[in-house]
Structures are given as C-alpha cells and as structure tokens.
Design an enzyme around this catalytic site. Structure first.
Site, PDB file in Angstrom:
ATOM      1  N   ASP A  71      -2.798  -4.593  -5.385  1.00 59.26           N
ATOM      2  CA  ASP A  71      -2.984  -5.681  -4.424  1.00 59.26           C
ATOM      3  C   ASP A  71      -4.203  -5.443  -3.543  1.00 59.26           C
ATOM      4  O   ASP A  71      -5.029  -6.337  -3.328  1.00 59.26           O
ATOM      5  CB  ASP A  71      -1.741  -5.837  -3.538  1.00 59.26           C
ATOM      6  CG  ASP A  71      -0.480  -6.049  -4.361  1.00 59.26           C
ATOM      7  OD1 ASP A  71      -0.595  -6.303  -5.576  1.00 59.26           O
ATOM      8  OD2 ASP A  71       0.619  -5.950  -3.790  1.00 59.26           O
TER       9      ASP A  71
ATOM     10  N   GLY B 250       5.930 -13.796   2.403  1.00 59.32           N
ATOM     11  CA  GLY B 250       6.967 -13.341   1.488  1.00 59.32           C
ATOM     12  C   GLY B 250       6.862 -13.976   0.108  1.00 59.32           C
ATOM     13  O   GLY B 250       7.802 -13.942  -0.676  1.00 59.32           O
ATOM     14  N   SER B 251       5.691 -14.542  -0.197  1.00 60.71           N
ATOM     15  CA  SER B 251       5.562 -15.250  -1.472  1.00 60.71           C
ATOM     16  C   SER B 251       5.132 -14.315  -2.596  1.00 60.71           C
ATOM     17  O   SER B 251       5.054 -14.720  -3.747  1.00 60.71           O
ATOM     18  CB  SER B 251       4.536 -16.370  -1.333  1.00 60.71           C
ATOM     19  OG  SER B 251       3.303 -15.812  -0.933  1.00 60.71           O
TER      20      SER B 251
HETATM   21  C1  GLA Z   1       3.644  -5.181  -5.556  1.00 57.71           C
HETATM   22  C2  GLA Z   1       2.882  -3.891  -5.294  1.00 57.71           C
HETATM   23  C3  GLA Z   1       1.823  -3.636  -6.364  1.00 57.71           C
HETATM   24  C4  GLA Z   1       2.401  -3.767  -7.764  1.00 57.71           C
HETATM   25  C5  GLA Z   1       3.227  -5.036  -7.903  1.00 57.71           C
HETATM   26  C6  GLA Z   1       3.947  -5.105  -9.225  1.00 57.71           C
HETATM   27  O1  GLA Z   1       2.804  -6.279  -5.409  1.00 57.71           O
HETATM   28  O2  GLA Z   1       2.272  -3.934  -4.032  1.00 57.71           O
HETATM   29  O3  GLA Z   1       1.230  -2.391  -6.168  1.00 57.71           O
HETATM   30  O4  GLA Z   1       3.147  -2.636  -8.104  1.00 57.71           O
HETATM   31  O5  GLA Z   1       4.178  -5.170  -6.867  1.00 57.71           O
HETATM   32  O6  GLA Z   1       3.054  -5.216 -10.259  1.00 57.71           O
END
Ligand code: GLA
Length: 387
Positions: free
Chosen positions: A174, A124-125
């Site tokens: 991500d 959750g970080s």
């Molecule tokens: C989360 C989402 C990403 C991105 C970020 C905000 O990490 O998984 O796709 O939208 O938030 O930048």
C-alpha cells in the site's frame, strides 16, 4: 480540495500564510493479494483520490492535527517530545508514527507542526487511506524539514511505522503504491527485493470499477496478523525440506511436492494461496503485456476464489458483489481487493457494460444483503506531490 484545506487552516489558525498543501494517493490492487509479506509479487495502482494535508511549521515543539473527516474530534494536540501511540490520539497515531520513524532514523524535526487534513478515500474501504496518510506525512516532512529520503524510503518508513507504531503487520504494497504511483500505470512490484516495473494500463474499451460494499468487519487487523503468522509458520515448516526465503520463491509444482512438510491443513491452504497467487500475478502481468485482457480477467476471478476458500479473507457481502459481477455481460474480471473482511471489490468492465454493471450489481446487493453499494470508475494517478 487545496482551497478547502487552506480555508480550514485559516479558520483554525488565524491565517494561512506560508502554508503548503500536499497530496498522496490511495491505491487499488488489481491482483497479487496477501503476497506482499510472503516475498511475492503485487500489481497495484495509485488512485486520483487520497489524502490532502495543509501544513506549516511552528516555532515551538507542539503538534496540532485537525481532520475535516473527523470534525467531532476537533484539534488533536501532541508534542515532539512525546511520540508514543495512544488511544486518545486516534487517527493522529498515523502521522505521529511517521514522525517517530523519521526520528528513529536520525531525522528529527527541530520544531512542531500544524496540520489540517482532508481525505476523499471512503473510510475503511480497503483503498489505503492509512497508507496515503503515512506517505503524505513522510513527503511533507521531507519537503518542510529537508530530510534526505527517496519515495521508496517513504514507503518503507510508512510500513515500518504502521507495523511498529500502529501494530498492524502489513506488507509494503500500500505504501509503495502510494509513494511510487504513476499516472495510467500499474506497478509490478516484487516484494522479495523491491524491484519494480511500471506497466501501462491501457484497457482498450474497458475501465476499472471499484465497488464499495460499505461493510468493514471488526477484528480485521487481528485476523490479518493471524494470516501473516500462519504463512510464517508454514514457511518455517517448508524450510525444513526446501531452501527458500519466502513462499514467493516456490512454483505451484514445487509447492505440491513439498507441502507435506506443513503440519496443519489450514496452513497448507494459506501457503497454497500465497504461492498460487504469486504465480497468477506474474502470469496476469504477462497477459496484460500481450493484450490478453480475457486471461487477465480469468486470473482475477481465480484470485477471488482462492482468497475466499483457501485464504478465507472474504465475507458474505463481498462474495455477493463478486458473484453478481461475474453474471454481468462485459465484466472481464472481478475480485476482492485489499486486506479483506469487507471493503471493496475491483472489476474490469467493458465501457458499454458499466451502466448495466452498476444497476444490476447494485440492485442484487440491495436485495441480497440489504445494503447500498457504491461504485467508482477509477482513474490511475501519480504519487505524492506538493500542490
Ligand atoms: C493490506 C495490507 C497490504 C497487503 C494487503 C493484502 O492492504 O496493508 O500490505 O498485505 O492487505 O494484499
């Protein structure tokens, strides 16, 4: 870590013969937040922490999952004949979602799998433990079943499964950062067409420090999905007056000219963030290339203000961490990182100031929030691998 997951595998399944161990990293985003579902740029890097998985094919169609992070759940079972999300499946919905997404692309596993996992990303970080789990699953499926996919495909499949199996409407940042990570480099990704460039992160005399607020507010996913819909609506409104595919297509000036088409004050601020943040990201990468770390830091700070005031994805605890960081000499820039509503901040701190940074920000956080913050001086690592 490899030895630990193998040992656990042996303990649970009797032996560890023919077991492979895989790894995929988490990520930290330096700048370019909430731009990835708006056709904008992002600038994340893969970390050296992530998810480790020991895996071995079975002879039947059963799936077994065990996480050393959630030992109380014991072995969670599943089947290749039932790849549907469920509450009981808990964290295994992530690997199952990836298997489901592979199957949907005609890459069907012909036998089940035993999986034992350990992740060293704090839960959750906001450092993408779920994306790293999706990417490591995709990577091991490719390796064990011979599926023909690239690492970019793994990022797309991971995002697709998170959107459609796990109900989180995330962008691709991500998964892309985890799948395409490169040691000592950040990734300058244009989410409009997935073109990307590696940027060596030589922060002469400074380091990236991640500070964990140790808070995660509830309703994160629904608030995230709501931001995304607000941006989509603002885009539709703008498209009535200007020919664009995403908010990332606009410069600040163009946005100011056309923003009157957006019918709500809240949506104007959301869209403004997306447009300005994208331009800041482009500028920040340019500044880094020119060794202008000061400007890079200023843009990080401006990113935080925009996420706090216009996009409203920060929270009190994170604002305290950032404000306190800004006060410390030797801090080049500091901002919230990731989806928001808790999680971590990212700061660039001069080497000689790191100790004072941790002491001062840590003490002020405890005093003002009544909680302990954790600090990690992070290293930038590579994408997924078989260990
Ligand atoms: C989360 C989402 C990403 C991105 C970020 C905000 O990490 O998984 O796709 O939208 O938030 O930048």
């Amino acid at each position: 870590m490899k030895a630990e997951v193998l040992k656990k595998f042996e303990e649970l399944h009797g032996d560890a013969q023919g077991v492979n161990v895989y790894f995929a990293p988490g990520r930290v985003n330096l700048i370019g937040e909430h731009t990835d579902y708006n056709g904008g740029h992002v600038f994340p890097c893969a970390l050296t922490i992530g998810t480790y998985v020991a895996a071995r094919k079975r002879t039947d169609r059963k799936l077994t999952f065990y996480s050393m992070n959630f030992e109380r759940l014991g072995i969670v079972e599943g089947s290749l004949d039932d790849l549907t999300p469920s509450k009981e499946a808990d964290w295994t919905n992530y690997p199952k979602g990836v298997m489901w997404a592979f199957a949907g692309r005609d890459m069907k596993m012909d036998c089940g799998l035993d999986i034992v996992l350990y992740g060293n990303i704090p839960n959750g970080s906001g450092l993408s433990s779920s994306a790293s789990l999706e990417v490591v699953t995709g990577y091991l499926l490719k390796d064990l079943y011979g599926f023909d996919v690239t690492n970019v495909d793994l990022a797309k499949i991971g995002q697709y499964s998170e959107n459609n199996f796990n109900g989180m409407n995330c962008g691709i940042m991500d998964q892309f950062a985890s799948a395409m990570g490169k040691k000592d480099n950040a990734i300058f990704l244009d989410t409009a067409d997935l073109s990307y460039e590696y940027a060596p992160l030589v922060l002469q005399g400074a380091k990236i420090v991640v500070t964990n607020s140790n808070v995660k507010h509830s309703l994160v996913n629904s608030a995230y999905n709501e931001r995304r819909s607000e941006c989509e609506k603002a885009l539709e409104e703008l498209q009535t007056v200007v020919d664009i595919k995403g908010l990332g297509d606009l410069t600040e000036e163009q946005f100011e000219t056309h923003k009157g088409a957006i019918q709500s004050e809240v949506r104007v601020r959301r869209a403004k963030h997306a447009v300005y943040e994208n331009q800041r990201t482009i500028r920040a990468v340019d500044a880094l290339k020119k060794n202008n770390l000061e400007l890079f830091g200023e843009l990080m700070n401006a990113s935080h203000v925009s996420l706090r005031d216009d996009y409203e994805v920060s929270c009190e605890e994170i604002d305290v961490l950032v404000e306190e960081a800004w006060k410390v000499d030797g801090v080049i820039g500091s901002r919230i990182t990731g989806g928001g509503f808790g999680g971590c901040t990212v700061s660039i701190v001069r080497d000689e100031a790191i100790a004072a940074f941790q002491a001062k920000v840590g003490a002020a956080y405890e005093e003002r929030v009544g909680k302990k913050a954790d600090f990690y001086v992070v290293e930038i690592g590579d994408g997924p691998s078989r260990l």
